[in-house]
Write a protein that holds these residues in place. Structure first.
Motif, PDB file in Angstrom:
ATOM      1  N   ALA A 433       0.816  -1.209   0.000  1.00  0.00           N
ATOM      2  CA  ALA A 433       0.000   0.000   0.000  1.00  0.00           C
ATOM      3  C   ALA A 433       0.853   1.263   0.000  1.00  0.00           C
ATOM      4  O   ALA A 433       0.429   2.305  -0.507  1.00  0.00           O
ATOM      5  N   GLY A 434       2.059   1.169   0.564  1.00  0.00           N
ATOM      6  CA  GLY A 434       2.902   2.350   0.645  1.00  0.00           C
ATOM      7  C   GLY A 434       3.535   2.728  -0.682  1.00  0.00           C
ATOM      8  O   GLY A 434       3.548   3.904  -1.063  1.00  0.00           O
ATOM      9  N   PHE A 435       4.054   1.751  -1.417  1.00  0.00           N
ATOM     10  CA  PHE A 435       4.724   2.043  -2.682  1.00  0.00           C
ATOM     11  C   PHE A 435       3.751   2.112  -3.858  1.00  0.00           C
ATOM     12  O   PHE A 435       3.917   2.926  -4.754  1.00  0.00           O
ATOM     13  N   LYS A 436       2.769   1.212  -3.878  1.00  0.00           N
ATOM     14  CA  LYS A 436       1.707   1.204  -4.874  1.00  0.00           C
ATOM     15  C   LYS A 436       2.173   0.909  -6.297  1.00  0.00           C
ATOM     16  O   LYS A 436       1.374   0.917  -7.224  1.00  0.00           O
ATOM     17  N   GLN A 440       9.408   0.563  -7.335  1.00  0.00           N
ATOM     18  CA  GLN A 440      10.088   0.785  -6.059  1.00  0.00           C
ATOM     19  C   GLN A 440      10.205  -0.500  -5.254  1.00  0.00           C
ATOM     20  O   GLN A 440      11.218  -0.735  -4.596  1.00  0.00           O
ATOM     21  N   ILE A 441       9.161  -1.355  -5.302  1.00  0.00           N
ATOM     22  CA  ILE A 441       9.261  -2.649  -4.616  1.00  0.00           C
ATOM     23  C   ILE A 441      10.351  -3.490  -5.263  1.00  0.00           C
ATOM     24  O   ILE A 441      11.108  -4.190  -4.576  1.00  0.00           O
ATOM     25  N   GLY A 442      10.463  -3.417  -6.590  1.00  0.00           N
ATOM     26  CA  GLY A 442      11.511  -4.151  -7.295  1.00  0.00           C
ATOM     27  C   GLY A 442      12.902  -3.704  -6.889  1.00  0.00           C
ATOM     28  O   GLY A 442      13.813  -4.521  -6.739  1.00  0.00           O
ATOM     29  N   ASN A 443      13.083  -2.397  -6.688  1.00  0.00           N
ATOM     30  CA  ASN A 443      14.381  -1.897  -6.226  1.00  0.00           C
ATOM     31  C   ASN A 443      14.722  -2.468  -4.855  1.00  0.00           C
ATOM     32  O   ASN A 443      15.866  -2.850  -4.582  1.00  0.00           O
ATOM     33  N   GLY A 500      13.601   3.133  -3.019  1.00  0.00           N
ATOM     34  CA  GLY A 500      12.927   1.950  -2.494  1.00  0.00           C
ATOM     35  C   GLY A 500      13.884   0.911  -1.962  1.00  0.00           C
ATOM     36  O   GLY A 500      13.479   0.017  -1.198  1.00  0.00           O
ATOM     37  N   GLY A 501      15.153   0.990  -2.349  1.00  0.00           N
ATOM     38  CA  GLY A 501      16.131   0.009  -1.888  1.00  0.00           C
ATOM     39  C   GLY A 501      16.415   0.074  -0.400  1.00  0.00           C
ATOM     40  O   GLY A 501      16.996  -0.856   0.169  1.00  0.00           O
TER      41      GLY A 501
END
Length: 792
Positions: A433-436, A440-443, A500-501
């Motif tokens: 929910a934070g990154f959407k 960024q999740i992939g990073n 995101g990392g």
């Protein structure tokens, strides 16, 4: 076969004391268990059985790796594609990444470094602990090395392995550094358990938006969150009940993505196959510059799930893992990525949803359903691996005590940890929910994966030297090639820490603080117990009554110590001058092995003279063993104790000591012979003298020993009967479990960070973790807690 005990020299009192080891009586071995064990050890499987294992491994091991095509190209080109040649270069990088890391390094090298079938960073650490004295909790003893599951080899003094071993053992700092490396790898695996469900489910849910372009991104996130809540809510059922669905789903998924890839190569652009030439990697970096270099963070996602492949190794032979990867997984993944690249050559603006847009319209929704199911399976495999590795950390004193639920009667490795499950769910939903978005999740995901791989490489270097004893040139080649590839990826993900990392770094840092502080407190508590233990002279000075009122019953005093009388005992009797007629000091400890066989679990010895009625029982467990609720620990302990008394009467001149040493050599010489039926002396060269297994088996049938031993035992049968009757009457009078409730505080002169770690973090963890009484299933009405405070 005669009963056997081990004898050795006593280092403290020069007297003897007997530990019951392995009676090796005429008890029939479970033929089925023996057959399966021998089959596993010899790695001899029929072709049909091997294929079945390979099929089952698809659902447990390869779900995470197989769902990577959902999001790799989007994370490689988050800002779009400028040049079609970049697609060829990225595909070439993906091809060689899959070849070098999962195929060559993990499937054919790292998987061979399993600990009797167990994988993961702690499995590697346990192997190292058995070949070098690097374990930081000093509760191990040479008798532990006699276990059938324990293997320690000797090195030539001038060999490279011996020099490396001495270098590791020489300084405590190096032992702690090795532990920190293992903990960092473990924390990153926990981060994978959070990020894998987030990116897999979110990417699969994104397929809805492809068919409905005007749908809000919030709806996709909401669908992903609902799926995640359902996924984590079903964990308590265990993978055994739904596991039969996993392998068919993943196999269907691989066949679908492979078939779609072949179709797209034929339909759009077969020239992408030239990416098998590594020349296009050089051209990609020369043309892309820094942007090309940072795009490696997206390429890295093509090999996510490789570490889970190693961590989930427990239930399948390595050969089955290798067959599944080389026959199904590897070719299907190559076809899937090549097919997406062929589609993107003609549709460069569709990189955001490359996977779903490359699917033929006629099978779009069936593929979407299979993709969602595969994402759930991938998430399940990573969550299960997280439970498994936390259980290993818990067993080795590196994680607070949490509830571990055994979800399957068939498979020991299938467990569920409720507290960790809900923490993972909350963090996973927060990330989703934070990154959407996937980028960024992939990073974040790439950062976690590459750090785990670096930790594995460094541990594998030590494994190759100390365990496999490879030539230093082979070790150098493996380490250099692995570090070149992985450090290249690591340098790329560093550029994306602010995009995101940082997420896995923060998560890993939090878990690392928890694990290291808990381990530090555990070591300090054990050191305090060692330094404050009561001497044997003090016990002997109390006399037969121990200077106390001996009340009927048996007192089980739980202690960290595997030798010596614990401080909790003197603290207890100083404040309450009464103790039970029989006292048994119980030490439950974990060894750096995957399991301790049931027949080798308990060690029993006597403390002090016989009329003191004091014993010690050490229960040994491996990191895969569980204290199950249906396990009657107390009954097995008493069976071991009674068998000890029976075997003790067979030995003449048996004295007592405070140490682990079993039977002094002087005593051996004095009892060099036993009387046979004719009263003649017999040789002690029988099995009665030495044993290779330090354990005791619960009594299941009357003792069947040879006539020589029987004649000796008959001489002391009256004494044996009296003591057994006394023990039984005390047991009937009641059993009380006495546990120490120690409070650890930092000393006044400690530095501020030590005070924070001990007085706040460790104290908080002790407060919220499970009590030992719950873990040992001690009845509340039989529990007695003894409090004490010590300063470190």
């Amino acid at each position: 076969m005669a009963a056997r005990v081990e004898i050795d020299e006593d280092n403290e009192t020069n007297k003897g004391s007997m530990w019951v080891l392995d009676q090796k009586l005429d008890q029939p071995m479970d033929e089925e268990a023996g057959r399966l064990r021998n089959m596993y050890r010899e790695k001899k499987f029929s072709s049909l059985l091997l294929l079945r294992f390979a099929f089952q491994s698809l659902g447990v091991v390869y779900g995470d790796l197989g769902t990577s095509p959902l999001y790799v190209f989007y994370n490689t080109f988050p800002h779009g594609i400028d040049d079609p040649e970049d697609i060829i270069g990225a595909l070439s990088l993906i091809i060689y990444s899959l070849t070098l890391i999962p195929l060559l390094k993990y499937v054919f090298i790292v998987c061979r470094a399993n600990d009797s079938g167990q994988g993961g960073t702690f499995a590697l650490y346990s192997l190292l602990c058995r070949h070098a004295k690097v374990i930081t909790i000093p509760n191990q003893h040479r008798t532990d090395e006699e276990l059938t599951t324990y293997s320690r080899s000797t090195f030539h003094e001038k060999s490279f392995a011996a020099k490396t071993k001495r270098w590791l053992e020489h300084q405590t700092f190096r032992k702690n550094a090795l532990l920190m490396l293992v903990l960092v790898g473990t924390c990153m695996v926990i981060g994978d358990g959070i990020l894998t469900p987030a990116i897999s489910v979110l990417s699969a849910s994104g397929g809805i938006k492809v068919d409905h372009p005007h749908m809000s991104n919030g709806v996709v996130v909401l669908v992903a969150v609902v799926i995640l809540v359902g996924l984590f809510s079903m964990q308590h059922y265990g993978t055994d009940r739904v596991g039969w669905l996993f392998a068919p789903i993943v196999l269907l998924w691989f066949l679908l993505i492979g078939g779609i890839g072949m179709l797209n190569i034929w339909k759009y652009d077969s020239s992408v196959l030239k990416a098998f030439s590594p020349v296009y990697i050089y051209r990609y970096f020369r043309r892309g510059g820094r942007d090309g270099w940072t795009s490696l963070g997206g390429i890295m996602l093509s090999i996510t799930g490789t570490e889970a492949l190693f961590a989930d190794l427990a239930h399948f032979p390595v050969s089955a893992i290798q067959i599944a990867f080389t026959v199904v997984v590897f070719p299907c993944l190559l076809l899937a990525y090549s097919g997406q690249a062929a589609y993107l050559m003609n549709h460069q603006d569709h990189v955001v949803d490359a996977f779903y847009r490359s699917i033929p319209d006629s099978i779009y929704w069936p593929v979407f359903i299979v993709a969602t199911a595969a994402a759930i399976v991938a998430s399940q495999a990573t969550i299960s691996a997280t439970f498994s590795i936390i259980k290993q950390a818990l067993a080795l004193g590196c994680f607070p005590r949490v509830k571990v639920v055994h979800t399957s009667k068939k498979f020991l490795g299938q467990i569920y940890i409720p507290d960790i499950n809900w923490i993972l769910m909350i963090l996973c939903i927060a990330v989703t929910a934070g990154f959407k978005n996937q980028s960024q999740i992939g990073n974040a995901y790439g950062t976690a994966v590459v750090i785990v791989m670096l930790a594995t490489t460094l541990l594998m270097t030590l494994i190759m030297i100390l365990v496999w004893r490879c030539h230093w040139i082979l070790v150098l080649i493996f380490t250099a090639l692995s570090l070149v590839v992985e450090c290249t990826y690591f340098s790329a993900v560093l550029f994306k820490v602010d995009q995101g990392g940082w997420v896995p770094l923060v998560i890993a840092a939090a878990f690392l603080v928890i694990m290291y502080v808990w381990h530090y407190g555990t070591v300090k508590r054990y050191e305090f117990e060692m330094h404050s233990k009561v001497s044997m002279a003090w016990i002997l000075g109390l006399g037969p009554s121990l200077g106390l009122v001996r009340v009927p019953g048996i007192g089980l005093v739980y202690t960290e110590l595997a030798r010596g009388v614990p401080h909790i005992f003197s603290h207890f009797i100083t404040n309450l001058p009464a103790i039970h007629s029989v006292v048994v000091f119980v030490c439950v400890k974990y060894l750096p092995v995957y399991t301790v066989p049931e027949e080798e679990r308990f060690l029993v010895k006597r403390i002090g003279p016989k009329n003191f009625h004091m014993f010690r029982c050490v229960a040994r467990y491996g990191y895969k063993d569980l204290h199950k609720k249906d396990e009657n620990f107390e009954k097995k302990l008493f069976d071991s104790l009674f068998l000890f008394v029976r075997l003790e009467t067979m030995m003449e001149g048996c004295s007592d000591s405070d140490e682990y040493s079993l039977y002094g050599q002087q005593t051996l010489q004095s009892t060099d012979g036993l009387l046979n039926n004719n009263g003649n002396s017999t040789s002690s060269n029988q099995d009665l003298t030495m044993s290779s297994v330090d354990s005791i088996v619960p009594v299941k049938s009357p003792l069947h020993v040879n006539s020589t031993v029987m004649s000796s035992s008959q001489m002391s049968s009256h004494t044996e009967t009296d003591e057994l009757e006394f023990l039984n009457s005390c047991r009937d009078a009641g059993v009380v479990h006495i546990l120490g409730n120690t409070v650890v505080r930092a000393s006044r002169g400690s530095k501020f960070y030590k005070k924070i770690a001990i007085d706040y973090i460790y104290a908080f963890l002790r407060k919220i973790c499970r009590e030992n009484s719950v873990i040992f299933n001690v009845p509340h009405e039989s529990l007695l807690n003894v409090g004490q405070i010590f300063y470190v």
